[in-house]
Design a protein around this motif. Sequence first.
Motif, PDB file in Angstrom:
ATOM      1  N   ALA A 113     -44.471  75.625  31.556  1.00 41.09           N
ATOM      2  CA  ALA A 113     -43.261  76.051  31.763  1.00 41.09           C
ATOM      3  C   ALA A 113     -42.278  75.929  33.263  1.00 41.09           C
ATOM      4  CB  ALA A 113     -42.415  77.020  30.622  1.00 41.09           C
ATOM      5  N   SER A 114     -41.474  76.219  33.690  1.00 35.89           N
ATOM      6  CA  SER A 114     -40.891  76.112  35.056  1.00 35.89           C
ATOM      7  C   SER A 114     -40.669  77.822  35.305  1.00 35.89           C
ATOM      8  CB  SER A 114     -40.412  75.133  35.143  1.00 35.89           C
ATOM      9  OG  SER A 114     -38.501  75.869  35.073  1.00 35.89           O
ATOM     10  N   LYS A 115     -41.117  77.832  36.679  1.00 34.36           N
ATOM     11  CA  LYS A 115     -40.116  79.641  36.959  1.00 34.36           C
ATOM     12  C   LYS A 115     -38.781  79.379  36.773  1.00 34.36           C
ATOM     13  CE  LYS A 115     -40.861  80.173  41.529  1.00 34.36           C
ATOM     14  NZ  LYS A 115     -40.739  80.640  42.868  1.00 34.36           N
ATOM     15  N   ASN A 116     -38.202  78.772  36.426  1.00 36.03           N
ATOM     16  CA  ASN A 116     -36.553  78.977  36.252  1.00 36.03           C
ATOM     17  C   ASN A 116     -36.362  79.220  34.614  1.00 36.03           C
ATOM     18  OD1 ASN A 116     -35.637  78.996  38.843  1.00 36.03           O
ATOM     19  ND2 ASN A 116     -35.599  76.389  38.677  1.00 36.03           N
ATOM     20  N   THR A 117     -37.732  78.408  34.318  1.00 37.30           N
ATOM     21  CA  THR A 117     -37.026  78.227  32.386  1.00 37.30           C
ATOM     22  C   THR A 117     -37.846  79.922  32.079  1.00 37.30           C
ATOM     23  OG1 THR A 117     -37.279  76.140  32.099  1.00 37.30           O
ATOM     24  CG2 THR A 117     -38.131  77.394  30.320  1.00 37.30           C
ATOM     25  N   VAL A 118     -39.117  80.792  33.076  1.00 35.93           N
ATOM     26  CA  VAL A 118     -39.131  81.921  32.774  1.00 35.93           C
ATOM     27  C   VAL A 118     -38.558  82.638  32.510  1.00 35.93           C
ATOM     28  CG1 VAL A 118     -41.098  83.548  32.914  1.00 35.93           C
ATOM     29  CG2 VAL A 118     -41.394  80.984  32.621  1.00 35.93           C
ATOM     30  N   TYR A 119     -37.512  82.347  33.937  1.00 31.96           N
ATOM     31  CA  TYR A 119     -36.834  84.209  34.916  1.00 31.96           C
ATOM     32  C   TYR A 119     -35.019  83.388  33.888  1.00 31.96           C
ATOM     33  CZ  TYR A 119     -39.532  85.215  38.375  1.00 31.96           C
ATOM     34  OH  TYR A 119     -40.050  85.921  39.684  1.00 31.96           O
ATOM     35  N   ARG A 120     -35.371  82.941  32.866  1.00 32.63           N
ATOM     36  CA  ARG A 120     -33.884  82.512  32.103  1.00 32.63           C
ATOM     37  C   ARG A 120     -34.394  83.264  30.789  1.00 32.63           C
ATOM     38  NH1 ARG A 120     -32.403  76.581  33.473  1.00 32.63           N
ATOM     39  NH2 ARG A 120     -34.445  76.826  33.035  1.00 32.63           N
ATOM     40  N   ALA A 121     -35.270  82.810  30.350  1.00 29.64           N
ATOM     41  CA  ALA A 121     -35.584  83.761  29.150  1.00 29.64           C
ATOM     42  C   ALA A 121     -36.322  85.049  29.311  1.00 29.64           C
ATOM     43  CB  ALA A 121     -37.380  82.976  28.636  1.00 29.64           C
ATOM     44  N   ILE A 122     -36.039  85.532  30.806  1.00 25.47           N
ATOM     45  CA  ILE A 122     -36.180  87.025  30.856  1.00 25.47           C
ATOM     46  C   ILE A 122     -35.071  87.682  30.616  1.00 25.47           C
ATOM     47  CG2 ILE A 122     -37.057  89.366  32.514  1.00 25.47           C
ATOM     48  CD1 ILE A 122     -39.510  86.862  32.929  1.00 25.47           C
ATOM     49  N   ALA A 123     -33.957  86.726  31.259  1.00 30.97           N
ATOM     50  CA  ALA A 123     -32.699  87.083  31.267  1.00 30.97           C
ATOM     51  C   ALA A 123     -32.116  87.412  30.270  1.00 30.97           C
ATOM     52  CB  ALA A 123     -31.840  86.410  32.132  1.00 30.97           C
ATOM     53  N   ASP A 124     -32.029  86.742  29.329  1.00 26.72           N
ATOM     54  CA  ASP A 124     -31.573  86.454  27.831  1.00 26.72           C
ATOM     55  C   ASP A 124     -32.537  87.099  26.329  1.00 26.72           C
ATOM     56  OD1 ASP A 124     -33.133  84.670  26.714  1.00 26.72           O
ATOM     57  OD2 ASP A 124     -32.268  82.732  26.485  1.00 26.72           O
ATOM     58  N   GLY A 125     -33.716  88.248  27.210  1.00 27.77           N
ATOM     59  CA  GLY A 125     -34.163  88.778  26.674  1.00 27.77           C
ATOM     60  C   GLY A 125     -35.233  88.277  25.558  1.00 27.77           C
ATOM     61  N   THR A 126     -35.208  86.794  25.524  1.00 28.02           N
ATOM     62  CA  THR A 126     -36.335  85.821  24.731  1.00 28.02           C
ATOM     63  C   THR A 126     -37.318  86.026  25.056  1.00 28.02           C
ATOM     64  OG1 THR A 126     -35.020  84.105  25.310  1.00 28.02           O
ATOM     65  CG2 THR A 126     -37.423  83.406  24.058  1.00 28.02           C
ATOM     66  N   ILE A 127     -38.546  86.801  26.317  1.00 26.85           N
ATOM     67  CA  ILE A 127     -39.088  87.097  27.031  1.00 26.85           C
ATOM     68  C   ILE A 127     -39.498  88.596  27.246  1.00 26.85           C
ATOM     69  CG2 ILE A 127     -41.706  87.354  28.872  1.00 26.85           C
ATOM     70  CD1 ILE A 127     -40.820  83.563  29.094  1.00 26.85           C
ATOM     71  N   PRO A 128     -39.853  89.384  26.747  1.00 23.26           N
ATOM     72  CA  PRO A 128     -39.272  91.072  27.320  1.00 23.26           C
ATOM     73  C   PRO A 128     -39.622  90.868  28.433  1.00 23.26           C
ATOM     74  CG  PRO A 128     -40.638  91.136  25.434  1.00 23.26           C
ATOM     75  CD  PRO A 128     -40.611  89.256  25.830  1.00 23.26           C
ATOM     76  N   SER A 129     -39.472  92.834  29.315  1.00 25.50           N
ATOM     77  CA  SER A 129     -39.711  92.529  30.449  1.00 25.50           C
ATOM     78  C   SER A 129     -39.306  93.814  31.142  1.00 25.50           C
ATOM     79  CB  SER A 129     -39.529  91.426  31.683  1.00 25.50           C
ATOM     80  OG  SER A 129     -37.721  92.046  31.944  1.00 25.50           O
ATOM     81  N   ILE A 130     -39.953  94.608  32.306  1.00 28.81           N
ATOM     82  CA  ILE A 130     -39.469  95.036  32.067  1.00 28.81           C
ATOM     83  C   ILE A 130     -39.268  94.884  34.341  1.00 28.81           C
ATOM     84  CG2 ILE A 130     -40.091  97.879  32.701  1.00 28.81           C
ATOM     85  CD1 ILE A 130     -42.624  97.581  30.967  1.00 28.81           C
ATOM     86  N   ARG A 131     -38.349  95.421  34.577  1.00 31.46           N
ATOM     87  CA  ARG A 131     -38.168  95.706  36.701  1.00 31.46           C
ATOM     88  C   ARG A 131     -38.049  96.797  37.144  1.00 31.46           C
ATOM     89  NH1 ARG A 131     -35.567  92.077  39.148  1.00 31.46           N
ATOM     90  NH2 ARG A 131     -34.349  90.837  37.408  1.00 31.46           N
ATOM     91  N   ILE A 132     -39.370  96.292  37.832  1.00 28.86           N
ATOM     92  CA  ILE A 132     -40.001  97.807  38.835  1.00 28.86           C
ATOM     93  C   ILE A 132     -39.075  98.062  39.882  1.00 28.86           C
ATOM     94  CG2 ILE A 132     -41.424  98.538  36.679  1.00 28.86           C
ATOM     95  CD1 ILE A 132     -43.833  97.083  38.948  1.00 28.86           C
ATOM     96  N   SER A 133     -38.873  97.318  40.277  1.00 28.01           N
ATOM     97  CA  SER A 133     -37.717  97.386  41.818  1.00 28.01           C
ATOM     98  C   SER A 133     -37.148  95.446  41.428  1.00 28.01           C
ATOM     99  CB  SER A 133     -38.920  97.113  42.831  1.00 28.01           C
ATOM    100  OG  SER A 133     -39.100  95.767  42.578  1.00 28.01           O
ATOM    101  N   PRO A 134     -36.635  95.182  42.416  1.00 29.33           N
ATOM    102  CA  PRO A 134     -35.302  94.054  42.565  1.00 29.33           C
ATOM    103  C   PRO A 134     -36.268  92.656  42.588  1.00 29.33           C
ATOM    104  CG  PRO A 134     -34.736  96.384  44.419  1.00 29.33           C
ATOM    105  CD  PRO A 134     -35.983  96.868  43.000  1.00 29.33           C
TER     106      PRO A 134
END
Length: 72
Positions: A23-44
Motif C-alpha cells: 500500500a502507498s502512503k497516500n492509501t494509508v492516510y486516506r484509510a485513516i481519514a475515512d476510518g477504515t484504519i483506526p488511529s489516534i492523532r497525538i499531534s498535528p
Amino acid sequence: MSDETHRYMTVRELLEGELKGKASKNTVYRAIADGTIPSIRISPRRILVPSDALERILERQLELRRVGAYTE
C-alpha cells in the motif's frame, strides 16, 4: 519487542512493516481519514495506529465475505 508491549505503531512503521510494498502512503492516510484504519492523532504530525488494526480489518472483511455482504 512483543505485540503486548508495542501496542501502537506510526504510519511509517506500518508502511515499512506489515504493509511494505502492499500500500502507498497516500492509501494509508486516506484509510485513516475515512476510518477504515483506526488511529489516534497525538499531534498535528504524529498519528498512531493500533498494532492489531490490520488484523481486525482483515477479520472483518473475511466475516463479510462469509455472509456474502462483501464484494470487490
